[in-house]
Design a protein around this motif. Structure first.
Motif, PDB file in Angstrom:
ATOM      1  N   LEU A 394       0.832  -1.203   0.000  1.00  0.00           N
ATOM      2  CA  LEU A 394       0.000   0.000   0.000  1.00  0.00           C
ATOM      3  C   LEU A 394       0.867   1.254   0.000  1.00  0.00           C
ATOM      4  O   LEU A 394       0.599   2.215  -0.738  1.00  0.00           O
ATOM      5  N   GLN A 395       1.910   1.247   0.816  1.00  0.00           N
ATOM      6  CA  GLN A 395       2.802   2.398   0.870  1.00  0.00           C
ATOM      7  C   GLN A 395       3.555   2.582  -0.440  1.00  0.00           C
ATOM      8  O   GLN A 395       3.815   3.707  -0.867  1.00  0.00           O
ATOM      9  N   ALA A 396       3.917   1.473  -1.089  1.00  0.00           N
ATOM     10  CA  ALA A 396       4.653   1.553  -2.350  1.00  0.00           C
ATOM     11  C   ALA A 396       3.800   2.196  -3.435  1.00  0.00           C
ATOM     12  O   ALA A 396       4.300   2.992  -4.241  1.00  0.00           O
ATOM     13  N   VAL A 397       2.533   1.863  -3.468  1.00  0.00           N
ATOM     14  CA  VAL A 397       1.642   2.411  -4.494  1.00  0.00           C
ATOM     15  C   VAL A 397       1.320   3.873  -4.219  1.00  0.00           C
ATOM     16  O   VAL A 397       1.241   4.687  -5.147  1.00  0.00           O
ATOM     17  N   THR A 398       1.133   4.222  -2.967  1.00  0.00           N
ATOM     18  CA  THR A 398       0.809   5.614  -2.629  1.00  0.00           C
ATOM     19  C   THR A 398       2.042   6.505  -2.618  1.00  0.00           C
ATOM     20  O   THR A 398       1.927   7.721  -2.750  1.00  0.00           O
TER      21      THR A 398
END
Length: 445
Positions: A394-398
């Protein structure tokens, strides 16, 4: 304080009760997953720059410990045999003699070891001639370990079916008959450490022994686990039936998800959830969905963007290897989207074929345009999530890394080292580096 026996009326759990949060150990395990490229497809005979695949790799999305059980149907004994005629003992003696000759022939012809291998067949021969039937109960204290859960409100028949479904007893009918002859027995809701293939008497004694009570039983969902594996874990760990879990999973509209969502895939946050004997399958799913929504909110994802982020993050979760590479993998796919290039992810293709535990695909699978998840044949992201992503994805995409990369390939399967390339020519050089590594490590081929 001890809970009430299962014979009492079901007790509803408080709606506000919260499950454990994210399991950090699961991230550490997922971050070590190796990823590599399918060389046959990555280096086509006449490839033009920009036509190469973003990634082609292997790896597994992880899964909970535990699998689904059987169908839980009673396997009780058959009807009583009719009275024997006056000549039946003679016929049986002759049958036993013939069976004995068969056994002797096996032992003399192939040795004791072969007889041990053929023993089950020999027993069938004896049964056929003697008129006896296969025992409907195991003997002894069991073999491999298994955890079963007795839910609040379960009656004796429910417990018997749970034991059969988990492989503890051979038939629920024999265990239930034993319960009927033991009217003073009461079960306490909770999880119990038993063994597979226990006799009904041994299983009953084990359930009455508080030393077998598992106080910290949990459902563990690693990052990248797919819905089917989560369902199987709920059956094997939470004492739920396959039909109950499947029905709850199909009732997508019951969990407050955005309109248009047709599956719980992607919406179940990977974490460690405690077993609650009073919960239904819907309550477990709702807790997982609520936890995912909390983590999306923490990551700063607007409600209108949640579905898009989950689809994207589920892809990164399956394709990335080392934790440090997740933001780079997210950038590769975002760059390809921005430039109108197809994602060309084997993980999406494999998911569409039902092969959710691998990433590698065949030429035929990549050429199959009928697969809606085939991002070699269809533009943009797949139509839905292909796994249940964790915080790191999730952090990688955001917050993707900065870079112009359009390709990546793992060049060292032991360390997980991955090379990211801006151009297709650079990508081909990285592929050659990977090929050299494979030649130096033939055990990986």
């Amino acid at each position: 304080m001890d809970q009430q026996p299962v014979q009492q009326a079901p007790v509803q759990q408080p709606e506000g009760e919260r499950l454990n949060r994210y399991d950090a150990d699961a991230t550490a395990r997922g971050a070590d997953t190796a990823h590599h490229t399918d060389l046959a497809a990555a280096v086509p005979a006449a490839a033009a720059p920009g036509d190469g695949d973003a990634t082609r790799g292997t790896g597994d999305g992880g899964g909970p410990a535990g699998g689904g059980g059987g169908d839980g149907r009673d396997g009780g004994g058959g009807a009583s045999r009719p009275p024997r005629g006056p000549h039946e003992p003679h016929r049986r003696s002759r049958g036993a003699l013939i069976a004995g000759i068969v056994i002797v022939a096996i032992v003399l012809g192939a040795g004791v070891g072969a007889y041990a291998f053929a023993a089950p067949k020999v027993q069938q021969v004896i049964a056929a001639f003697s008129g006896s039937k296969e025992p409907d109960d195991y003997s002894g204290g069991g073999t491999s370990k298994v955890t079963i859960t007795i839910k609040q409100g379960d009656i004796g028949e429910d417990v018997a079916k749970t034991l059969q479904r988990s492989g503890v007893v051979k038939t629920s009918g024999v265990f239930y008959k034993l319960l009927l002859s033991s009217p003073s027995v009461q079960f306490q809701p909770g999880s119990y450490a038993l063994k597979k293939k226990m006799s009904s008497k041994a299983a009953l004694a084990a359930l009455q022994d508080r030393a077998n009570r598992v106080e910290d039983a949990t459902i563990v969902i690693p990052e990248g686990t797919v819905l089917a594996d989560i369902e199987a874990g709920m059956v094997s760990k939470a004492g739920l039936t396959k039909d109950e879990v499947s029905a709850a999973a199909k009732d997508v509209g019951a969990y407050g998800l955005p309109s248009g969502v047709t599956s719980l895939e992607g919406w179940l946050f990977p974490a460690t959830y405690p077993i609650n004997p009073g919960w239904s399958a819907k309550q477990y799913f709702q807790s997982m969905v609520d936890t995912m929504k909390q983590h999306l909110q923490t990551a700063g994802v607007a409600e209108a963007d949640q579905e898009h982020v989950l689809v994207f993050a589920s892809l990164v979760q399956k394709e990335a290897g080392l934790a440090a590479d997740y933001p780079k993998v997210a950038r590769v796919f975002q760059n390809r989207l921005d430039q109108g290039m197809r994602m060309q992810s084997d993980a999406t293709v494999a998911y569409g074929t039902g092969n959710t535990h691998r990433v590698t695909t065949t030429d035929a699978e990549r050429n199959d345009a009928s697969n809606p998840y085939n991002t070699y044949q269809h533009d943009g992201l797949p139509p839905g999530p292909i796994s249940n992503p964790g915080d790191i994805a999730l952090q990688a995409v955001t917050h993707p890394a900065e870079g112009k990369w359009l390709y990546f390939v793992t060049v060292d399967l032991e360390s997980g080292e991955t090379t990211f390339s801006d151009t297709y020519d650079q990508h081909l050089q990285a592929v050659k580096q990977f090929q050299a590594w494979l030649r130096a490590h033939p055990s990986y081929q």
